[in-house]
Enzyme design. Structure first.
Site, PDB file in Angstrom:
ATOM      1  N   PRO A 108      28.967  19.701   8.037  1.00 34.88           N
ATOM      2  CG  PRO A 108      28.612  20.397   9.733  1.00 34.88           C
ATOM      3  CD  PRO A 108      27.959  19.074   9.148  1.00 34.88           C
ATOM      4  CG  MET A 109      30.695  16.549   5.224  1.00 34.48           C
ATOM      5  SD  MET A 109      29.808  15.767   3.308  1.00 34.48           S
ATOM      6  CE  MET A 109      28.588  17.583   3.033  1.00 34.48           C
ATOM      7  CD  GLN A 159      30.822  20.802  13.172  1.00 34.66           C
ATOM      8  OE1 GLN A 159      32.204  20.664  12.095  1.00 34.66           O
ATOM      9  NE2 GLN A 159      29.567  20.170  13.564  1.00 34.66           N
ATOM     10  CB  CYS A 177      35.110  16.033  14.317  1.00 36.36           C
ATOM     11  SG  CYS A 177      36.768  15.441  13.494  1.00 36.36           S
ATOM     12  CG  HIS A 214      27.479  10.285  13.051  1.00 38.50           C
ATOM     13  ND1 HIS A 214      28.755  11.180  12.034  1.00 38.50           N
ATOM     14  CD2 HIS A 214      26.869   9.514  12.479  1.00 38.50           C
ATOM     15  CE1 HIS A 214      28.212  10.088  11.303  1.00 38.50           C
ATOM     16  NE2 HIS A 214      27.550   9.080  12.057  1.00 38.50           N
ATOM     17  CG  ASN A 230      24.846  13.867  10.345  1.00 41.14           C
ATOM     18  OD1 ASN A 230      26.064  13.578  11.236  1.00 41.14           O
ATOM     19  ND2 ASN A 230      25.378  13.404   9.167  1.00 41.14           N
ATOM     20  N   GLY A 231      24.105  11.004   9.602  1.00 39.59           N
ATOM     21  CA  GLY A 231      25.029   9.513   9.307  1.00 39.59           C
ATOM     22  C   GLY A 231      23.521   8.691   8.735  1.00 39.59           C
ATOM     23  N   GLY A 232      24.559   8.463   7.919  1.00 38.53           N
ATOM     24  CA  GLY A 232      23.694   7.078   6.757  1.00 38.53           C
ATOM     25  C   GLY A 232      22.857   7.507   5.949  1.00 38.53           C
ATOM     26  NE  ARG A 254      29.592   9.310   4.440  1.00 42.02           N
ATOM     27  CZ  ARG A 254      30.089   7.900   4.720  1.00 42.02           C
ATOM     28  NH1 ARG A 254      31.156   7.334   4.441  1.00 42.02           N
ATOM     29  NH2 ARG A 254      29.500   8.368   5.690  1.00 42.02           N
TER      30      ARG A 254
END
Length: 344
Positions: free
Chosen positions: A26-27, A79, A109, A180, A220-222, A243
């Site tokens: 989710p972004m 979300q 977040c 994350h 999640n993350g990077g 991303r």
């Protein structure tokens, strides 16, 4: 069979969470319904997430605008943001009625918006409240309820904070935990800095998964590409790209083969462009603008000949008043032209 029936527990695990799971994170301002439709054309099996929607907005706002999605988007998860168990349960029930395959609670977040509302990453400090929220939602819906969190916030020790929240939400009935693998610093870092500056600690997520055994833990993350995704899936149950998937969406065309070992061939680029042009035409006919859709497509041919001109056309011509699907075809023509030159 309805979406609701399809996601009932089977052998203790929701059908949606049979391993492995590949998800697109989710972004905010990015993963709207147009973005998700675009991503779905390249992968039939990835789990797609909405932007975060605050529970109060679901209850009182324009539900078609906030919750509407195309049938082709399944499996798709909503979300939610919030910290009131009653409101979250009500919002979850509404979302389930709209046909979402999963409801996810945002506990990660770090934006100013969620801090002022005392939810998002702030909830890492109140694991009992998070568990109460999960329990309230579980009591109202049969679709999976999941949590997305950080490994800790500010001065918290990730060895303690992550275990505490994981144990409590699982005891409350959470079907999956997405982590994350960074701390969030609520004091001293901006939301953008929180996506890059706190160091990644994948090992912390691996150790949580090892301790929790059969319980679903996703990471999640990077994560930059599918090679990294495959490596993470050796030690976790699911991998979530954010991303990287947005800025280089072309990598999604290989997800079904690499992650899910699907036999069907990836979509051909001309077919993808034709599908998206038809979608754009329908959106424009309904009063929308071309750029609402094409803004999510600018990175499609990242690294390929013609990609720079493709981006330029979508970033300029698609934003003009009256722009139509022909702009998308013209942009793709630059890719075809450069590919033909390379083949000559």
């Amino acid at each position: 069979m309805s979406t609701k029936d399809a996601n009932l527990h089977e052998g203790g695990t929701p059908a949606l969470y049979r391993r492995p799971v590949f998800a697109i994170a989710p972004m905010m301002d990015w993963t709207d319904r147009h973005c998700r439709y675009f991503h779905r054309q390249m992968t039939r099996h990835a789990l797609l997430y909405t932007e975060m929607v605050v529970a109060d907005a679901v209850i009182h706002g324009n539900r078609d605008r906030l919750l509407g999605f195309a049938p082709d988007e399944h499996p798709v998860a909503l979300q939610l943001g919030g910290s009131d168990p009653v409101k979250l349960a009500t919002a979850a029930e509404i979302a389930a009625e709209w046909g979402y395959d999963e409801i996810n609670l945002n506990v990660g977040c770090p934006s100013d918006r969620v801090q002022s509302g005392t939810f998002g990453a702030c909830l890492m400090r109140t694991p009992d409240l998070v568990a109460e929220c999960v329990s309230a939602m579980k009591a109202r819906v049969s679709v999976p309820i999941t949590v997305k969190c950080r490994i800790g916030v500010d001065e918290q020790d990730p060895q303690i904070a992550l275990d505490e929240i994981a144990d409590k939400v699982i005891a409350a009935g959470a079907d999956a935990l997405w982590v994350h693998a960074r701390k969030a610093w609520l004091q001293g870092l901006s939301p953008k800095e929180n996506r890059d500056i706190p160091p990644l600690d994948y090992g912390r997520v691996y150790s949580l998964k090892a301790r929790l055994g059969a319980n679903f833990v996703g990471i999640n993350g990077g994560i930059a590409d599918l090679d990294e995704s495959v490596r993470h899936l050796e030690k976790t149950d699911g991998v979530m790209l954010g991303r990287a998937a947005y800025h280089n969406p072309g990598l999604l065309a290989d997800v079904d083969r690499r992650i899910f070992e699907a036999a069907e061939a990836p979509i051909e680029w001309p077919e993808l462009i034709d599908r998206m042009a038809d979608y754009c035409a329908a959106h424009i006919a309904g009063g929308g603008r071309l750029t609402h859709v094409t803004r999510h497509m600018v990175g499609l041919f990242h690294g390929l000949p013609g990609a720079r001109r493709f981006r330029q056309i979508l970033s300029t011509d698609a934003t003009k008043a009256g722009a139509g699907p022909d702009v998308l075809h013209a942009a793709f023509g630059q890719i075809e032209l450069d590919q033909a030159r390379d083949a000559a």
